[in-house]
Scaffold this active site. Structure first.
Site, PDB file in Angstrom:
ATOM      1  N   GLU A 745      -5.154   3.404  -4.109  1.00 45.05           N
ATOM      2  CA  GLU A 745      -5.096   4.113  -5.885  1.00 45.05           C
ATOM      3  C   GLU A 745      -6.268   4.449  -6.118  1.00 45.05           C
ATOM      4  OE1 GLU A 745      -3.085   3.789  -7.971  1.00 45.05           O
ATOM      5  OE2 GLU A 745      -1.484   3.071  -7.248  1.00 45.05           O
ATOM      6  N   ASP A 746      -7.165   5.831  -5.432  1.00 46.72           N
ATOM      7  CA  ASP A 746      -7.604   6.094  -5.634  1.00 46.72           C
ATOM      8  C   ASP A 746      -9.228   5.307  -4.915  1.00 46.72           C
ATOM      9  OD1 ASP A 746      -7.852   8.589  -6.175  1.00 46.72           O
ATOM     10  OD2 ASP A 746      -7.339   7.978  -8.290  1.00 46.72           O
ATOM     11  N   ALA A 747      -8.818   3.909  -4.621  1.00 48.35           N
ATOM     12  CA  ALA A 747     -10.303   3.222  -3.866  1.00 48.35           C
ATOM     13  C   ALA A 747     -11.347   4.759  -3.137  1.00 48.35           C
ATOM     14  CB  ALA A 747      -9.783   2.195  -3.991  1.00 48.35           C
TER      15      ALA A 747
END
Lengths: 1135, 274
Positions: A745-747
């Site tokens: 999730e876009d980390a």
């Protein structure tokens, strides 16, 4: 010159780039603001007082004449009255002063025919724009600038007001004096409408001409209530006969016949007198005919189409009638379908107001206030019979304060807000972008879909990417790189030129000729109408020829280069629009003649050797600026190879359609458009070197990246923007893989060892300020270590870091609760105490403490005096920010993410050569976003690192990606950017080769250290007794409605009660059983009392929310009687 | 078991190890990075710092300077002993090496290099003399005292003696000559130039150089190339920061591992005997 033009030229990318370099070397990035301000300071200020140059009074004959007005040198008047003429911008920033210069006026006091000696007086102060003609730093060499504490690369273009840097943001407006026709709204009586905003110095009056369903035309403009029939207005303006009126509209019978309903409607009013009486009766109700007519004349002269003239001569009224006729003509043409509706979003119909224009507006209003005051002072001093002396009567602070107040708050004349904004100094790009921002006055509340859309005429003028998301989308814009805004010139000169030299026949003369049948109406059909700045001025035999002639003369330098011309010709329409006004966005283009460039190789060589300037090219007609209107006539080739004989111009540098922020994106043309928009927004949040003088500056908050790097993948624009000298990011080795899964999730996963080596470290600065004020009555603040006796003493521990002067020591470590500057103030009620004779007057602690939840090291301290002469102390505290879990990073392709995990080097995957990534992003970030640019940057970055030379990633002109891949292969790496990698934890080969390369990443200023917050118990609000909100106030974390719903859903009553009542604003009230009123406990009598029954009431203690108690009392305050009916808590079973 | 040194110089060592399983080799690799003690500056006492760098940045830069640690391993107490040392706060000679840096710029700006650091212990000096620390403008001055101690890479990367530590597989490339039509695609795409054609046959040279990028396997239209690796053959490579000789790092790493295992052995015996 003739010998030059024959040569062939090979216009390759580098030659085109030379033009760009020369352009920016000459103009810089904020030229528009500087030129606008310079023009205002040197000319505008004199023009803006022309109509107030004689200040008359009520005393007959007594007047003051303003002979001249000009702005002096930057200066500050200190409290002791001395003039500090060596003031520098940095001193103003540090001392909270305004960088301004006195405005001098030469005033002459006259009485009757006798005039006194001219007196030179200071009438106010004018803020000085940095790097303008009036600013001394504009002429300083770099080493001198460094000595006085300036960043030698600072572009200027902003002001310093009370120590803070302020920008006057460019305001977009609808063009004035242009007739715009439109269809009427559905469901109204209006079928079509023509609108013009007539404006001249000090006036701005919208005039609307509507066509009703019955075919009649009606006019409305603000000073006159209701609508006036078109024909009556024409009569009032001096065209009495129907023939005259009809001719003023058009010689075309089809159009003339459309006027029939209007003519019939106005049959009863046949003379100018009657018409004026008709108009006068609207405003001067109940007055005699003569004064009605007089009043009407006055109104028409002053408020009707004031841009044509405000003198009441016959000729000007006739011109106004003609203009109105043209409005009607355009309207009828629309009705007949001979033309379409005007496009309000076309940039030919927009004008930009820059700092100079905005200041002119402000100054005019301030000057009027000054004149009013001076008049009053004159009359008063004369009525007292004193000898009048101007220098005593002048109150210079009126203008000074009006201007300063507007500039400090952003509230402009005309009710516009947010005009002046604090300069965004997050990084270099954010500052430059702020100086080139354009805002539209359209309200952000309404949809305005068309106004927000990207319009074709914005090409090369406004950046297609750089606009915010959300409510301001498309309303806030940014100038494209080469956009330049016209400064404007006197249109009288151009008008004279057109009529005397270029064969334009003045409209009035033509009309006269038709009336006398010197030329037939049919003849006129062949003529072109000529408009100057939107106003119809006359006819020309051949519009195309006129336009061509103007262009030719302009290229020869015989007409100023700011004049633009456009020729519109359709079956019915033949019009020439000539513009020379201020605020048009223009852009330079290479001129083509018969498909051949006027630019030669010799020009390029001369430019390269500095023997020629960009302006010389413009003067020679090799390059010309086009506004949106003239561009309608142009056929522009993108690249030299596309040129055909039909082309009129060649684009200088296609990537210059981008603005400053979007110019940072390498391979931008390979990205999905919204991604570029996101990057354009994010680049302004990146930490970097925001100014070279950061050590001296005392910004209230700022960030500094420790090891900023030049991007390995460059765009050519980065050099001219200055990004390479003030970068905001670092080149990181980025692998695209899942690894632990902590980059979902876009980390992003960051290399802990890289962080320990100094990757993405930054420092946060915050400046705390206080002033030692002096109050009336000899009371004053004192900066000292407060004694334990003062009110609100914070305890000895809080003051332990203070030096004996009451200010912390430099390099002291401070935590929240610590006092930085010890200060005591006199009690607010000191006066009362003295009256009551209480001897011991306690002072109050007014110390400046470190913000709640923050910490740091005292970096530097400034002790100085403010304008008022008070002691001013500024303490800058710094705090080291090492990247941690949750810090936000972004690449240059709209790919943002927060750190999800920090993994040490020995656990991370490595390539066969032992390279470990600094960053691991998740492959899911790519397919749906289609940021191919990032993948290309990754490969290009790898090549750059391997070959030891940057890669050029300029959009449209980048190095070929296939070549880059090939060189990657030659240097021993797989050409697709992947490499086999081994898992550092097990040493095993990872099944699939991993895409790994170098991408430039930016650390954004959203950091966990600034945001993380939690509390158990803490402060509550006084009014509601509920917990405070927000981190700064140590607030509680809201248990909101949706959270409440979950508890209700679970039936978790006890928890619900605990969250919403017991841990919030529980309180106890006493309610009388007899009347239901809230009572109270009387401590002296030790009884419970009811407001109705006194101590006879039967009181019960009730547990309620304090907000409820508040509600009851608010109701009572509005004369509503709430009654609480009590019941038994437990029903007793009846037996 | 067979060990062959492929490369060895001042800064790096590369050995081919046959007959040991991967986890053990990886353990050695990781131990080299995290467990071999070295000297690094750990505490900085700033007396005067009028340089443009803040104290914390300066201290961070000083900490990252590699110090010669060859002698230090015997001379100074290990990090564990140090942690238990009661004299820690006052500082004892067996734990710390003392260093000093003094610099001032008068007429012209001066760049301060790691070589300007003066050490009390001649055995503990910066490995490189030319690491820039800070540039001082005229009038700026710097006086700092530093304490270096032994530490391990697991605590902070500055104590890690290696920059690069890898172990990699040795490729086994199989060409099915019956399928190969000599399209040369693999030759074009191989970044390590492993393939060549001789006598109308695709041949392989320097298998050891292959990084297993699979470009050849994936590009072969006839599926003639089969890429695999030896199961018990690995190449271990260490690159030193200069603090220790690479072979020393390797042997220290192994002995650290053995020491840990001995300890475990001892403990296990104790537990099982009971």
């Amino acid at each position: 010159m003739g010998s030059l033009s024959g040569e062939r030229i090979n216009l390759d990318t580098n030659a085109r780039w030379t033009l760009i370099e020369v352009f920016f070397r000459e103009k810089g990035l904020v030229r528009q603001h500087l030129d606008s301000y310079n023009r205002f300071i040197t000319h505008g200020i004199k023009e803006s007082i022309k109509d107030e140059s004689i200040i008359t009074t009520n005393i007959p004959g007594l007047r003051v004449e303003v002979r001249d007005i000009y702005v002096g040198e930057p200066m500050v008047r200190e409290v002791d009255g001395s003039e500090n003429r060596s003031i520098t911008p940095m001193e103003c920033r540090l001392r909270n002063l305004t960088y301004s210069a006195p405005i001098y006026a030469k005033l002459v006091l006259c009485e009757g025919n006798v005039c006194g000696e001219p007196e030179e007086v200071v009438i106010g102060e004018m803020p000085i724009m940095l790097k303008s003609v009036k600013d001394r730093t504009s002429k300083m060499p770099p080493d001198k600038l460094i000595r006085i504490g300036e960043d030698p690369k600072d572009p200027g273009g902003y002001f310093i007001i009370n120590g803070s840097e302020r920008v006057l943001v460019i305001q977009e407006d609808l063009a004035i004096n242009r007739i715009l026709v439109d269809k009427g709204r559905e469901g109204t009586n209006i079928t079509h409408t023509a609108k013009v905003i007539s404006a001249t110095v000090g006036y701005r009056i919208p005039i609307i001409l509507d066509r009703h369903k019955d075919g009649t035309l009606h006019l409305s403009f603000p000073p006159i209530p209701g609508k006036i029939p078109f024909v009556i207005m024409m009569r009032a303006l001096g065209l009495e006969t129907d023939e005259e009126i009809v001719l003023a509209v058009s010689p075309d019978p089809d159009i003339q016949s459309e006027l029939l309903p209007s003519l019939q409607q106005a049959q009863a009013i046949a003379t100018t007198e009657d018409a004026l009486d008709f108009i006068g009766s609207r405003v001067a109700i109940g007055q005699v005919r003569e004064s009605r007519i007089e009043r009407a004349k006055q109104l028409l002269d002053k408020y009707f189409l004031p841009h044509i003239g405000t003198e009441g001569t016959e000729e000007i009224r006739r011109k106004k009638a003609l203009f109105l006729g043209q409005m009607a003509c355009k309207l009828i043409e629309l009705v007949l379908g001979r033309r379409g509706v005007d496009d309000k979003d076309h940039y030919a119909n927009k004008r930009l107001k820059l700092a100079g224009d905005l200041l002119a507006m402000l100054f005019r209003s301030a000057f009027r206030g000054f004149v009013r005051d001076l008049r009053y002072q004159l009359e008063r001093s004369r009525s007292r019979g004193k000898r009048v002396k101007l220098s005593i009567l002048i109150r210079s602070d009126i203008i000074t304060e009006r201007i300063r107040h507007a500039m400090a708050t952003g509230n402009w004349v005309g009710g516009r807000t947010g005009v002046s904004q604090i300069l965004d100094r997050t990084n270099w790009i954010s500052m430059l972008s702020h100086l080139r921002r354009v805002v539209s006055p359209l309200s952000r509340g309404q949809p305005h879909f068309e106004a927000r859309d990207l319009h074709a005429t914005q090409w090369g003028r406004l950046c297609p990417f750089e606009t915010p998301e959300g409510p301001n989308c498309g309303l806030v814009k940014n100038l494209a790189l080469m956009a330049y805004i016209s400064v404007g010139m006197d249109e009288k000169i151009i008008e004279r030129l057109l009529i005397e030299k270029l064969g334009v026949m003045p409209a009035i003369k033509v009309l006269e000729m038709i009336r006398r049948h010197r030329i037939g109406a049919e003849e006129l059909f062949k003529y072109s109408k000529v408009f100057l700045n939107g106003t119809f001025i006359g006819y020309h035999r051949n519009g195309a020829e006129l336009a061509e002639k103007i262009r030719r003369l302009r290229r020869k330098g015989e007409i100023p280069h700011e004049v633009n011309v456009a020729h519109y010709k359709t079956e019915f329409i033949d019009e020439v629009y000539i513009n020379c006004d201020a605020g048009r966005i223009r852009r330079p283009l290479l001129v083509l003649e018969n498909g051949k460039l006027r630019l030669t190789q010799e020009h390029i060589e001369k430019l390269r050797h500095g023997e020629m300037s960009f302006n010389d090219l413009v003067r020679e007609g090799v390059i010309e600026y086009l506004d949106a209107e003239e561009e309608e006539n142009a056929y522009i080739a993108l690249n030299p190879e596309d040129v055909t004989p039909e082309h009129t111009h060649l684009e200088i540098w296609p990537p210059s359609i981008l603005g400053i922020a979007a110019a940072t994106i390498p391979f931008a043309e390979h990205n999905q458009s919204p991604r570029n928009a996101y990057q354009a927004a994010m680049v302004k949040q990146a930490l970097g070197l925001y100014a070279a003088n950061y050590q001296l500056r005392m910004d209230s908050r700022s960030h500094l990246l420790h090891y900023p790097q030049k991007p390995l993948v460059q765009t050519r624009m980065l050099d001219i923007i200055g990004y390479n000298e003030r970068p905001a990011g670092q080149n990181m080795i980025v692998a695209v893989m899942s690894f632990t899964g902590y980059n979902m999730e876009d980390a992003i996963i960051m290399n802990l060892s890289s962080v320990e080596r100094g990757l993405a470290r930054s420092t946060f600065f915050r400046t705390y300020t206080t002033e030692e004020r002096k109050y009336a009555g000899g009371l004053e603040d004192r900066i000292e270590i407060p004694s334990p006796q003062v009110w609100e003493y914070k305890g000895a521990k809080a003051y332990e870091l203070l030096d004996e002067d009451g200010i912390v020591k430099v390099e002291a470590e401070v935590k929240s609760g610590h006092v930085l500057i010890g200060k005591t103030s006199p009690s607010r009620f000191a006066e009362e105490y003295r009256e009551r004779g209480i001897g011991t007057m306690r002072r109050k602690d007014a110390s400046v403490t470190i913000r709640h939840g923050e910490r740091g090291i005292v970096d530097s301290i400034v002790i100085t005096t403010s304008q008022e002469g008070y002691k001013l102390v500024k303490v800058k505290v710094r705090d080291l920010r090492v990247p941690e879990l949750g810090d936000k990073f972004a690449s240059r392709h709209g790919q943002k993410g927060v750190i999800g995990m920090l993994i040490p080097q020995y656990d991370l995957p490595y390539t066969a050569e032992g390279i470990t990534p600094d960053l691991i992003i998740n492959p899911h970030a790519l397919p749906s976003r289609m940021t191919l640019g990032q993948l290309m940057e990754s490969i290009a970055g790898k090549v750059a690192a391997l070959r030891g030379k940057e890669v050029d990633g300029t959009p449209f002109f980048s190095e070929d990606i296939e070549d880059l891949k090939k060189s990657l292969l030659l240097m021993g790496y797989p050409l697709d950017g992947t490499e086999p990698m081994y898992d550092g934890r097990t040493g095993e080969l990872i099944g699939i080769p991993i895409f790994i390369g170098i991408v430039y990443y930016q650390k954004l200023h959203h950091m966990v250290a600034d945001k993380m917050h939690a509390r158990a118990r803490g402060p509550i609000q006084i009014l509601t007794r509920q917990p405070t909100e927000g981190r700064a106030r140590e607030g509680g974390l809201r248990f909101g409605e949706m959270e409440r719903d979950t508890l209700i859903g679970h039936g978790a009553v006890a928890l619900l009660r605990e969250r919403l009542l017991e841990s919030s604003d529980r309180t106890y009230i006493y309610v009388c059983e007899l009347c239901g009123h809230i009572g109270w406990f009387n401590r002296t009598k030790n009884t419970y009392e009811c407001p109705v029954h006194g101590d006879k009431g039967i009181m019960h203690k009730i547990e309620v929310s304090y907000a409820f108690k508040l509600l009851l009392q608010e109701l009572m305050s509005m004369l509503i009687r709430p009654k609480i009916i009590l019941g038994d808590r437990f029903e007793l079973a009846e037996r | 078991m067979r060990v062959k040194v492929l490369e060895k110089n001042e800064r790096s060592i590369e050995v081919l190890i046959e007959g040991i399983s991967l986890p053990i080799i990886n353990a050695i690799r990781r131990y080299a990075m995290t467990q071999v003690p070295t000297m690094a500056i750990d505490e900085v006492l700033v007396m005067v710092n009028t340089s443009p760098l803040f104290d914390e940045i300066l201290a961070h830069r000083l900490g990252l300077i590699p110090l010669k640690s060859d002698e230090a391993l015997e001379k100074y107490r290990s990090p564990e002993e140090c942690a238990e040392c009661t004299a820690y706060a006052r500082g004892c000679e067996n734990c710390f090496a003392y260093l000093r840096l003094e610099a001032a710029a008068e007429g012209e700006s001066v760049t301060v290099y790691s070589g300007d650091i003066v050490s009390d212990d001649p055995d503990i000096t910066p490995v490189y003399k030319n690491i820039p620390i800070v540039t001082l403008a005229p009038g700026q001055r710097l006086v700092v005292e530093m304490r270096a101690r032994l530490g391990r890479g697991i605590e902070h990367i500055k104590w890690s003696p290696v920059t690069v530590a890898t172990n990699r597989y040795v490729a086994k490339i199989n060409v099915d000559r019956s399928r190969c039509d000599l399209c040369k695609r693999c030759i074009e795409l191989c970044p390590r130039k492993i393939f060549y054609i001789e006598n109308n046959e695709l041949k392989v040279r320097n298998e050891m150089n292959c990084i297993l990028c699979k470009q050849c396997e994936r590009s072969c239209p006839k599926d003639a190339i089969m890429l695999s690796w030896y199961e018990d053959k690995y190449i271990l490579r260490l690159e030193s920061t200069g603090v220790l000789k690479p072979e020393r790092i390797l042997s220290e790493s192994i002995s650290m591992l053995i020491k840990k295992l001995d300890e475990l052995h001892e403990q296990m015996n104790k537990v099982t005997v009971k």
